[in-house]
Design a protein around this motif. Structure first.
Motif, mmCIF file in Angstrom:
data_model
loop_
_atom_site.group_PDB
_atom_site.id
_atom_site.type_symbol
_atom_site.label_atom_id
_atom_site.label_comp_id
_atom_site.label_asym_id
_atom_site.label_seq_id
_atom_site.Cartn_x
_atom_site.Cartn_y
_atom_site.Cartn_z
ATOM 1 N N PRO A 28 26.524 37.156 55.043
ATOM 2 C CA PRO A 28 26.519 36.275 53.899
ATOM 3 C C PRO A 28 26.188 37.144 52.690
ATOM 4 C CG PRO A 28 25.593 35.056 55.586
ATOM 5 C CD PRO A 28 25.815 36.461 56.107
ATOM 6 N N GLU A 29 25.083 37.999 52.588
ATOM 7 C CA GLU A 29 24.739 38.898 51.347
ATOM 8 C C GLU A 29 25.850 39.912 51.090
ATOM 9 O OE1 GLU A 29 23.404 42.432 49.479
ATOM 10 O OE2 GLU A 29 23.931 42.431 51.675
ATOM 11 N N LEU A 30 26.562 40.596 52.178
ATOM 12 C CA LEU A 30 27.628 41.490 51.740
ATOM 13 C C LEU A 30 28.918 40.679 51.428
ATOM 14 C CD1 LEU A 30 28.103 44.438 52.110
ATOM 15 C CD2 LEU A 30 28.698 44.231 54.436
ATOM 16 N N TRP A 31 29.232 39.566 52.071
ATOM 17 C CA TRP A 31 30.479 38.469 51.558
ATOM 18 C C TRP A 31 30.282 38.342 50.118
ATOM 19 C CZ3 TRP A 31 30.627 33.849 49.781
ATOM 20 C CH2 TRP A 31 32.170 33.168 49.469
ATOM 21 N N GLY A 32 28.924 38.055 49.658
ATOM 22 C CA GLY A 32 28.831 37.658 48.245
ATOM 23 C C GLY A 32 29.150 38.877 47.370
ATOM 24 N N ARG A 33 28.568 40.057 47.801
ATOM 25 C CA ARG A 33 28.859 41.138 47.161
ATOM 26 C C ARG A 33 30.361 41.706 46.924
ATOM 27 N NH1 ARG A 33 25.131 45.027 49.940
ATOM 28 N NH2 ARG A 33 26.226 46.733 48.578
ATOM 29 N N LEU A 34 30.993 41.392 48.353
ATOM 30 C CA LEU A 34 32.472 41.705 48.489
ATOM 31 C C LEU A 34 33.137 40.748 47.387
ATOM 32 C CD1 LEU A 34 35.070 42.335 49.447
ATOM 33 C CD2 LEU A 34 35.043 40.500 51.219
ATOM 34 N N LEU A 35 33.063 39.309 47.182
ATOM 35 C CA LEU A 35 33.509 38.189 46.051
ATOM 36 C C LEU A 35 33.049 38.697 44.773
ATOM 37 C CD1 LEU A 35 35.139 35.975 45.934
ATOM 38 C CD2 LEU A 35 33.357 34.618 45.933
ATOM 39 N N ALA A 36 31.758 39.040 44.418
ATOM 40 C CA ALA A 36 31.534 39.588 43.161
ATOM 41 C C ALA A 36 32.222 40.881 42.894
ATOM 42 C CB ALA A 36 29.925 39.726 43.049
ATOM 43 N N GLY A 37 32.293 41.880 43.983
ATOM 44 C CA GLY A 37 32.966 43.053 43.414
ATOM 45 C C GLY A 37 34.657 42.792 43.193
ATOM 46 N N ALA A 38 34.890 42.085 43.829
ATOM 47 C CA ALA A 38 36.472 41.748 43.694
ATOM 48 C C ALA A 38 36.754 40.914 42.423
ATOM 49 C CB ALA A 38 37.021 40.938 44.765
ATOM 50 N N LEU A 39 35.853 40.085 41.805
ATOM 51 C CA LEU A 39 36.158 39.251 40.674
ATOM 52 C C LEU A 39 35.819 40.166 39.421
ATOM 53 C CD1 LEU A 39 34.627 35.958 41.674
ATOM 54 C CD2 LEU A 39 36.930 36.459 41.294
ATOM 55 N N ALA A 40 35.052 41.402 39.636
ATOM 56 C CA ALA A 40 34.656 42.313 38.665
ATOM 57 C C ALA A 40 36.029 43.194 38.371
ATOM 58 C CB ALA A 40 33.565 43.124 39.154
ATOM 59 N N ILE A 41 37.116 43.155 39.115
ATOM 60 C CA ILE A 41 38.386 44.120 38.728
ATOM 61 C C ILE A 41 38.703 43.675 37.540
ATOM 62 C CG2 ILE A 41 40.572 44.566 39.801
ATOM 63 C CD1 ILE A 41 39.396 44.286 42.615
ATOM 64 N N PRO A 42 39.110 44.375 36.599
ATOM 65 C CA PRO A 42 39.535 43.896 35.311
ATOM 66 C C PRO A 42 40.910 43.262 35.435
ATOM 67 C CG PRO A 42 39.082 46.212 35.387
ATOM 68 C CD PRO A 42 38.889 45.787 36.710
ATOM 69 N N GLY A 43 41.071 42.113 34.743
ATOM 70 C CA GLY A 43 42.364 41.299 34.682
ATOM 71 C C GLY A 43 42.763 40.375 35.638
ATOM 72 N N VAL A 44 41.480 39.870 36.699
ATOM 73 C CA VAL A 44 41.492 38.772 37.507
ATOM 74 C C VAL A 44 40.394 37.665 37.489
ATOM 75 C CG1 VAL A 44 42.090 40.565 39.413
ATOM 76 C CG2 VAL A 44 39.813 39.657 39.121
ATOM 77 N N ILE A 45 40.906 36.633 37.613
ATOM 78 C CA ILE A 45 40.169 35.541 37.503
ATOM 79 C C ILE A 45 40.158 34.809 38.924
ATOM 80 C CG2 ILE A 45 42.164 33.942 36.606
ATOM 81 C CD1 ILE A 45 40.063 32.557 34.851
ATOM 82 N N GLU A 46 39.084 34.087 39.190
ATOM 83 C CA GLU A 46 38.791 33.448 40.564
ATOM 84 C C GLU A 46 39.357 32.212 40.472
ATOM 85 O OE1 GLU A 46 35.041 31.894 43.135
ATOM 86 O OE2 GLU A 46 34.704 32.680 41.045
ATOM 87 N N GLY A 47 39.985 31.502 41.538
ATOM 88 C CA GLY A 47 40.398 30.208 41.580
ATOM 89 C C GLY A 47 40.555 29.508 43.099
ATOM 90 N N HIS A 48 40.944 28.341 43.205
ATOM 91 C CA HIS A 48 41.323 27.964 44.756
ATOM 92 C C HIS A 48 42.529 28.457 45.125
ATOM 93 C CE1 HIS A 48 37.944 25.003 44.618
ATOM 94 N NE2 HIS A 48 38.357 24.893 43.292
ATOM 95 N N SER A 49 42.567 28.947 46.506
ATOM 96 C CA SER A 49 43.808 29.650 47.039
ATOM 97 C C SER A 49 44.827 28.566 47.071
ATOM 98 C CB SER A 49 43.265 30.210 48.183
ATOM 99 O OG SER A 49 44.537 30.471 49.094
ATOM 100 N N GLN A 50 46.055 28.710 46.792
ATOM 101 C CA GLN A 50 47.254 27.749 47.148
ATOM 102 C C GLN A 50 47.615 27.782 48.401
ATOM 103 O OE1 GLN A 50 49.860 28.409 43.120
ATOM 104 N NE2 GLN A 50 48.892 30.561 43.915
ATOM 105 N N VAL A 51 47.210 28.580 49.080
ATOM 106 C CA VAL A 51 47.761 28.696 50.584
ATOM 107 C C VAL A 51 46.724 28.880 51.800
ATOM 108 C CG1 VAL A 51 50.067 29.516 49.935
ATOM 109 C CG2 VAL A 51 48.237 31.124 50.417
ATOM 110 N N SER A 52 45.419 28.962 51.425
ATOM 111 C CA SER A 52 44.501 29.186 52.608
ATOM 112 C C SER A 52 43.494 27.985 52.369
ATOM 113 C CB SER A 52 43.743 30.422 51.877
ATOM 114 O OG SER A 52 42.922 30.846 52.788
ATOM 115 N N PRO A 53 42.608 28.309 53.293
ATOM 116 C CA PRO A 53 41.500 26.979 53.427
ATOM 117 C C PRO A 53 40.736 26.868 52.144
ATOM 118 C CG PRO A 53 41.607 28.040 55.530
ATOM 119 C CD PRO A 53 42.664 28.810 54.850
ATOM 120 N N ALA A 54 40.027 25.708 51.992
ATOM 121 C CA ALA A 54 39.358 25.521 50.707
ATOM 122 C C ALA A 54 38.281 26.409 50.681
ATOM 123 C CB ALA A 54 38.784 24.102 50.804
ATOM 124 N N SER A 55 37.464 26.989 51.575
ATOM 125 C CA SER A 55 36.599 28.013 51.575
ATOM 126 C C SER A 55 36.894 29.170 50.926
ATOM 127 C CB SER A 55 35.980 28.370 52.670
ATOM 128 O OG SER A 55 36.686 28.518 54.042
#
Length: 149
Positions: A28-55
């Motif tokens: 879980p800790e590494l997953w949190g860092r994965l998500l944080a790192g992905a969201l730190a990529i310039p020019g992206v924003i987080e949202g609910h997936s349009q095609v994947s489960p709600a999680s």
């Protein structure tokens, strides 16, 4: 852009949809860092997936609503979604890459074609198991964002 093979055997994936990683998941800790790192990529924003489960958490481009080509988005015809990170109970990532690059990552053991891909550009990338793999996976996510642009 990694050319390093992923050590060890591939994780086991589900046989039925939605495609998910069943073994060798991130903590879980590494997953949190994965998500944080992905969201730190310039020019992206987080949202609910349009095609994947709600999680799952989608990465959308801040400056582009429509894909430049259908093979650059996991949700063609909708808001461009080049990447989604599956939830903490899965930890894999679905993303779009040029088919040649995806084939290289498949041969290196980092990814495999998406179970339900339509364009040959959709891949599942395995959740990272340690800090070294986290850096490589975040690099692959950045490649997908660049491909969508």
């Amino acid at each position: 852009m990694t050319s390093t093979p992923r050590p060890g055997p591939r994780p086991r994936l589900s046989d039925t949809g939605p495609q998910r990683q069943l073994t060798q998941r991130s903590t879980p800790e590494l997953w949190g860092r994965l998500l944080a790192g992905a969201l730190a990529i310039p020019g992206v924003i987080e949202g609910h997936s349009q095609v994947s489960p709600a999680s799952s958490r989608a990465l959308f481009l801040v400056d582009r609503e429509v894909e430049r080509a259908p093979q650059t988005s996991l949700a063609p015809g909708r808001r461009v979604e080049p990447v989604h990170v599956h939830g903490v109970d899965d930890t894999s990532i679905h993303l779009c890459l040029p088919a040649e690059r995806g084939a290289v990552l498949d041969s290196l053991g980092w990814a495999e074609p998406h179970q339900y891909g339509d364009h040959g550009t959709e891949y599942l990338v395995y959740g990272p198991r340690d800090d070294t793999e986290l850096a490589i996976v975040l690099g692959i996510v950045a490649e997908s964002i660049a491909f969508a642009r």
